[in-house]
Motif scaffolding. Structure first.
Motif, PDB file in Angstrom:
ATOM      1  N   SER A 101      -4.440   7.001  -6.444  1.00  0.00           N
ATOM      2  CA  SER A 101      -5.311   8.044  -5.885  1.00  0.00           C
ATOM      3  C   SER A 101      -5.964   7.611  -4.591  1.00  0.00           C
ATOM      4  O   SER A 101      -6.254   8.430  -3.716  1.00  0.00           O
ATOM      5  CB  SER A 101      -6.388   8.413  -6.904  1.00  0.00           C
ATOM      6  OG  SER A 101      -7.201   7.277  -7.196  1.00  0.00           O
ATOM      7  N   ASN A 102      -6.203   6.297  -4.457  1.00  0.00           N
ATOM      8  CA  ASN A 102      -6.880   5.783  -3.274  1.00  0.00           C
ATOM      9  C   ASN A 102      -6.533   4.312  -3.117  1.00  0.00           C
ATOM     10  O   ASN A 102      -6.470   3.577  -4.099  1.00  0.00           O
ATOM     11  CB  ASN A 102      -8.399   5.960  -3.413  1.00  0.00           C
ATOM     12  CG  ASN A 102      -9.148   5.326  -2.263  1.00  0.00           C
ATOM     13  OD1 ASN A 102      -9.570   4.175  -2.338  1.00  0.00           O
ATOM     14  ND2 ASN A 102      -9.304   6.070  -1.176  1.00  0.00           N
ATOM     15  N   VAL A 103      -6.271   3.888  -1.873  1.00  0.00           N
ATOM     16  CA  VAL A 103      -5.954   2.479  -1.596  1.00  0.00           C
ATOM     17  C   VAL A 103      -6.786   2.026  -0.403  1.00  0.00           C
ATOM     18  O   VAL A 103      -6.824   2.704   0.627  1.00  0.00           O
ATOM     19  CB  VAL A 103      -4.458   2.284  -1.276  1.00  0.00           C
ATOM     20  CG1 VAL A 103      -4.184   0.809  -0.947  1.00  0.00           C
ATOM     21  CG2 VAL A 103      -3.574   2.738  -2.426  1.00  0.00           C
ATOM     22  N   ILE A 104      -7.439   0.889  -0.555  1.00  0.00           N
ATOM     23  CA  ILE A 104      -8.055   0.222   0.584  1.00  0.00           C
ATOM     24  C   ILE A 104      -7.186  -0.984   0.916  1.00  0.00           C
ATOM     25  O   ILE A 104      -6.927  -1.839   0.060  1.00  0.00           O
ATOM     26  CB  ILE A 104      -9.501  -0.215   0.295  1.00  0.00           C
ATOM     27  CG1 ILE A 104     -10.396   1.005   0.106  1.00  0.00           C
ATOM     28  CG2 ILE A 104     -10.031  -1.092   1.422  1.00  0.00           C
ATOM     29  CD1 ILE A 104     -11.857   0.679  -0.158  1.00  0.00           C
ATOM     30  N   ALA A 105      -6.683  -1.020   2.142  1.00  0.00           N
ATOM     31  CA  ALA A 105      -5.825  -2.113   2.596  1.00  0.00           C
ATOM     32  C   ALA A 105      -6.594  -2.913   3.639  1.00  0.00           C
ATOM     33  O   ALA A 105      -7.096  -2.349   4.613  1.00  0.00           O
ATOM     34  CB  ALA A 105      -4.535  -1.563   3.190  1.00  0.00           C
ATOM     35  N   ILE A 106      -6.697  -4.233   3.432  1.00  0.00           N
ATOM     36  CA  ILE A 106      -7.468  -5.064   4.353  1.00  0.00           C
ATOM     37  C   ILE A 106      -6.624  -6.191   4.932  1.00  0.00           C
ATOM     38  O   ILE A 106      -5.718  -6.712   4.286  1.00  0.00           O
ATOM     39  CB  ILE A 106      -8.726  -5.660   3.682  1.00  0.00           C
ATOM     40  CG1 ILE A 106      -8.337  -6.535   2.479  1.00  0.00           C
ATOM     41  CG2 ILE A 106      -9.681  -4.571   3.257  1.00  0.00           C
ATOM     42  CD1 ILE A 106      -9.520  -7.256   1.853  1.00  0.00           C
ATOM     43  N   SER A 133       0.831  -1.202   0.000  1.00  0.00           N
ATOM     44  CA  SER A 133       0.000   0.000   0.000  1.00  0.00           C
ATOM     45  C   SER A 133       0.866   1.253   0.000  1.00  0.00           C
ATOM     46  O   SER A 133       0.566   2.247  -0.683  1.00  0.00           O
ATOM     47  CB  SER A 133      -0.926   0.012   1.217  1.00  0.00           C
ATOM     48  OG  SER A 133      -1.912  -0.995   1.114  1.00  0.00           O
ATOM     49  N   ILE A 134       1.960   1.221   0.747  1.00  0.00           N
ATOM     50  CA  ILE A 134       2.896   2.352   0.768  1.00  0.00           C
ATOM     51  C   ILE A 134       3.469   2.581  -0.627  1.00  0.00           C
ATOM     52  O   ILE A 134       3.517   3.713  -1.128  1.00  0.00           O
ATOM     53  CB  ILE A 134       4.024   2.102   1.781  1.00  0.00           C
ATOM     54  CG1 ILE A 134       3.456   2.083   3.202  1.00  0.00           C
ATOM     55  CG2 ILE A 134       5.126   3.153   1.653  1.00  0.00           C
ATOM     56  CD1 ILE A 134       4.416   1.542   4.250  1.00  0.00           C
ATOM     57  N   ALA A 135       3.904   1.491  -1.281  1.00  0.00           N
ATOM     58  CA  ALA A 135       4.460   1.611  -2.624  1.00  0.00           C
ATOM     59  C   ALA A 135       3.416   2.144  -3.602  1.00  0.00           C
ATOM     60  O   ALA A 135       3.728   2.987  -4.458  1.00  0.00           O
ATOM     61  CB  ALA A 135       4.983   0.254  -3.092  1.00  0.00           C
ATOM     62  N   LEU A 136       2.183   1.691  -3.492  1.00  0.00           N
ATOM     63  CA  LEU A 136       1.119   2.143  -4.397  1.00  0.00           C
ATOM     64  C   LEU A 136       0.901   3.651  -4.281  1.00  0.00           C
ATOM     65  O   LEU A 136       0.791   4.353  -5.288  1.00  0.00           O
ATOM     66  CB  LEU A 136      -0.173   1.393  -4.104  1.00  0.00           C
ATOM     67  CG  LEU A 136      -0.219  -0.083  -4.512  1.00  0.00           C
ATOM     68  CD1 LEU A 136      -1.408  -0.784  -3.883  1.00  0.00           C
ATOM     69  CD2 LEU A 136      -0.266  -0.222  -6.035  1.00  0.00           C
ATOM     70  N   VAL A 137       0.843   4.143  -3.053  1.00  0.00           N
ATOM     71  CA  VAL A 137       0.643   5.579  -2.856  1.00  0.00           C
ATOM     72  C   VAL A 137       1.839   6.371  -3.378  1.00  0.00           C
ATOM     73  O   VAL A 137       1.694   7.388  -4.062  1.00  0.00           O
ATOM     74  CB  VAL A 137       0.394   5.894  -1.370  1.00  0.00           C
ATOM     75  CG1 VAL A 137       0.439   7.399  -1.118  1.00  0.00           C
ATOM     76  CG2 VAL A 137      -0.954   5.337  -0.941  1.00  0.00           C
ATOM     77  N   LYS A 138       3.047   5.898  -3.086  1.00  0.00           N
ATOM     78  CA  LYS A 138       4.246   6.594  -3.553  1.00  0.00           C
ATOM     79  C   LYS A 138       4.341   6.586  -5.084  1.00  0.00           C
ATOM     80  O   LYS A 138       4.970   7.476  -5.679  1.00  0.00           O
ATOM     81  CB  LYS A 138       5.496   5.942  -2.942  1.00  0.00           C
ATOM     82  CG  LYS A 138       5.715   6.284  -1.462  1.00  0.00           C
ATOM     83  CD  LYS A 138       6.945   5.595  -0.922  1.00  0.00           C
ATOM     84  CE  LYS A 138       7.268   6.036   0.501  1.00  0.00           C
ATOM     85  NZ  LYS A 138       7.904   7.362   0.555  1.00  0.00           N
ATOM     86  N   LEU A 139       3.716   5.600  -5.717  1.00  0.00           N
ATOM     87  CA  LEU A 139       3.711   5.535  -7.183  1.00  0.00           C
ATOM     88  C   LEU A 139       2.498   6.237  -7.784  1.00  0.00           C
ATOM     89  O   LEU A 139       2.261   6.133  -8.985  1.00  0.00           O
ATOM     90  CB  LEU A 139       3.771   4.077  -7.639  1.00  0.00           C
ATOM     91  CG  LEU A 139       5.118   3.378  -7.386  1.00  0.00           C
ATOM     92  CD1 LEU A 139       5.005   1.873  -7.648  1.00  0.00           C
ATOM     93  CD2 LEU A 139       6.219   3.982  -8.257  1.00  0.00           C
ATOM     94  N   GLY A 140       1.720   6.927  -6.955  1.00  0.00           N
ATOM     95  CA  GLY A 140       0.682   7.795  -7.478  1.00  0.00           C
ATOM     96  C   GLY A 140      -0.747   7.317  -7.381  1.00  0.00           C
ATOM     97  O   GLY A 140      -1.649   7.964  -7.934  1.00  0.00           O
ATOM     98  N   ILE A 169      -5.162   6.346   2.063  1.00  0.00           N
ATOM     99  CA  ILE A 169      -5.300   4.918   2.389  1.00  0.00           C
ATOM    100  C   ILE A 169      -6.381   4.725   3.442  1.00  0.00           C
ATOM    101  O   ILE A 169      -6.433   5.435   4.445  1.00  0.00           O
ATOM    102  CB  ILE A 169      -3.977   4.330   2.905  1.00  0.00           C
ATOM    103  CG1 ILE A 169      -2.926   4.332   1.794  1.00  0.00           C
ATOM    104  CG2 ILE A 169      -4.192   2.906   3.419  1.00  0.00           C
ATOM    105  CD1 ILE A 169      -1.629   3.673   2.177  1.00  0.00           C
ATOM    106  N   GLN A 170      -7.232   3.743   3.204  1.00  0.00           N
ATOM    107  CA  GLN A 170      -8.223   3.321   4.196  1.00  0.00           C
ATOM    108  C   GLN A 170      -7.825   1.928   4.652  1.00  0.00           C
ATOM    109  O   GLN A 170      -7.802   0.982   3.860  1.00  0.00           O
ATOM    110  CB  GLN A 170      -9.624   3.310   3.587  1.00  0.00           C
ATOM    111  CG  GLN A 170     -10.718   3.004   4.587  1.00  0.00           C
ATOM    112  CD  GLN A 170     -12.103   3.046   3.963  1.00  0.00           C
ATOM    113  OE1 GLN A 170     -12.246   3.172   2.746  1.00  0.00           O
ATOM    114  NE2 GLN A 170     -13.129   2.935   4.785  1.00  0.00           N
ATOM    115  N   LEU A 171      -7.491   1.793   5.920  1.00  0.00           N
ATOM    116  CA  LEU A 171      -7.036   0.524   6.487  1.00  0.00           C
ATOM    117  C   LEU A 171      -8.192  -0.137   7.218  1.00  0.00           C
ATOM    118  O   LEU A 171      -8.760   0.439   8.146  1.00  0.00           O
ATOM    119  CB  LEU A 171      -5.868   0.783   7.441  1.00  0.00           C
ATOM    120  CG  LEU A 171      -5.192  -0.424   8.091  1.00  0.00           C
ATOM    121  CD1 LEU A 171      -4.613  -1.362   7.043  1.00  0.00           C
ATOM    122  CD2 LEU A 171      -4.102   0.057   9.050  1.00  0.00           C
TER     123      LEU A 171
END
Length: 349
Positions: A233-238, A224-231, A263-265
């Motif tokens: 827009s929104n990540v849901i991590a479960i 999730s960290i890598a996804l956000v750093k690569l741009g 990110i929504q955890l």
């Protein structure tokens, strides 16, 4: 060389669907022998530690069987251990032999039974090569696990552009490179294992910018960290383990600062996001855990969307890729390292 294939409670998906339950406490199991470090007032090395039923400990524990096998098939044997119910495996290589500590979610009193059944299961599965041995097992306490593991952590270049490191070992990076600091706790995804490295390679080689993403079984939160750093827009991590959620939350905040708002955890399984759809889904899980999730993954994936899978053993490549095709996913990229691989697939229109 010592490395972890899977550790206890790395993430609930991984530990027997994975089992999504609290581990048993030690209380009530009588005398148990422990391999953990002792305080100055603890019993001597020759004495058992007695866990009093009147004063139950809140510390969780994992009995583990010890196997010594030929080095070549060690990863395949470790993978089979998960099929047989293990919640974590640690490998230590020495020449042509590999020692496996195979952990289970079970009462400490079941240690001997666990070892017997594990060997029987490996024999029946054809994963007990000549020269394999079973040694005396033991019990690991959670409270001492994290400190003992710190000696194994060091910066790892998961890809040419992404380095993963523990917070106490800072690294220098170039302008086009990414550093991810992971606090190693009871979650999987510190960058040291091939499956995490291959998952990061798959993420790095996929279009993330502006995408809505789902990270299934987030563990430490590294993907999730890598996804956000690569741009993204929104990540849901479960993830379904509260211990993992706490660790992931720490890593997300420490690495992303204000960007953590993207990110929504969530604590739970894929059912938690029922009805939501995504451009990109990542799952660093063993194949036998992915298979029952595939229908839900395909439903959650937008038409033309991308699904990335890692945590896969090379010997099961053909079978796993066939599953993806049957589910309506088209594979258009794979990455390999040692006996592991990851792949990128897209939902057929």
């Amino acid at each position: 060389m010592s490395r972890a294939v899977r550790r206890p409670l790395m993430l609930s998906y991984r530990r027997s669907p994975r089992s999504w339950r609290a581990l048993p406490e030690l209380a009530g199991f009588g005398e148990v022998w422990l391999s953990c470090k002792k305080s100055p007032d603890s019993p001597t090395e020759d004495e058992p530690i007695v866990v009093s039923e009147q004063h139950p400990t809140t510390c969780r524990s994992w009995p583990f069987a010890v196997l010594v096998v030929p080095r070549g098939p060690a990863d395949e044997i470790a993978s089979e251990c998960f099929e047989l119910g293990s919640c974590g495996v640690h490998l230590e290589e020495a020449g042509e032999r590999t020692r496996l500590n195979v952990y289970f979610e079970a009462p400490a009193s079941d240690l001997e039974i666990i070892g017997d059944r594990l060997v029987q299961g490996l024999q029946q599965a054809g994963r007990w090569p000549a020269g394999s041995q079973r040694l005396i097992g033991d019990v690991e306490l959670e409270q001492n696990w994290n400190e003992a593991w710190k000696q194994f952590y060091h910066p790892v270049w998961a890809t040419e552009q992404i380095v993963v490191h523990p917070p106490w070992l800072p690294v220098e990076i170039g302008p086009e490179q990414m550093a991810i600091a992971i606090e190693p706790a009871m979650a999987f995804g510190t960058g040291g294992h091939e499956s995490t490295q291959l998952a990061l390679q798959a993420v790095e080689h996929s279009e993330c910018g502006g995408r809505r993403c789902l990270d299934i079984g987030t563990g430490t939160g590294i993907l999730s960290i890598a996804l956000v750093k690569l741009g993204a827009s929104n990540v849901i991590a479960i993830d379904n383990d509260p211990v993992v959620i706490d660790n992931a939350n720490t890593n997300l905040r420490d690495n992303l600062g204000p960007e953590v708002a993207r990110i929504q955890l969530l604590s739970g399984s894929i059912d938690t996001i029922e009805g939501a759809t995504f451009d990109l889904i990542v799952a660093n899980l063993e194949s036998h855990l992915v298979m029952p999730l595939l229908p839900a993954i395909v439903i959650a994936l937008r038409e033309g969307g991308t699904a990335l899978f890692s945590g896969l053993v090379e010997t099961e490549r053909d079978r796993f890729l066939a599953w993806l095709q049957q589910a309506g996913l088209r594979v258009d990229g794979t990455w390999s390292k040692n006996n592991w691989f990851s792949c990128r697939s897209r939902r057929n229109p």
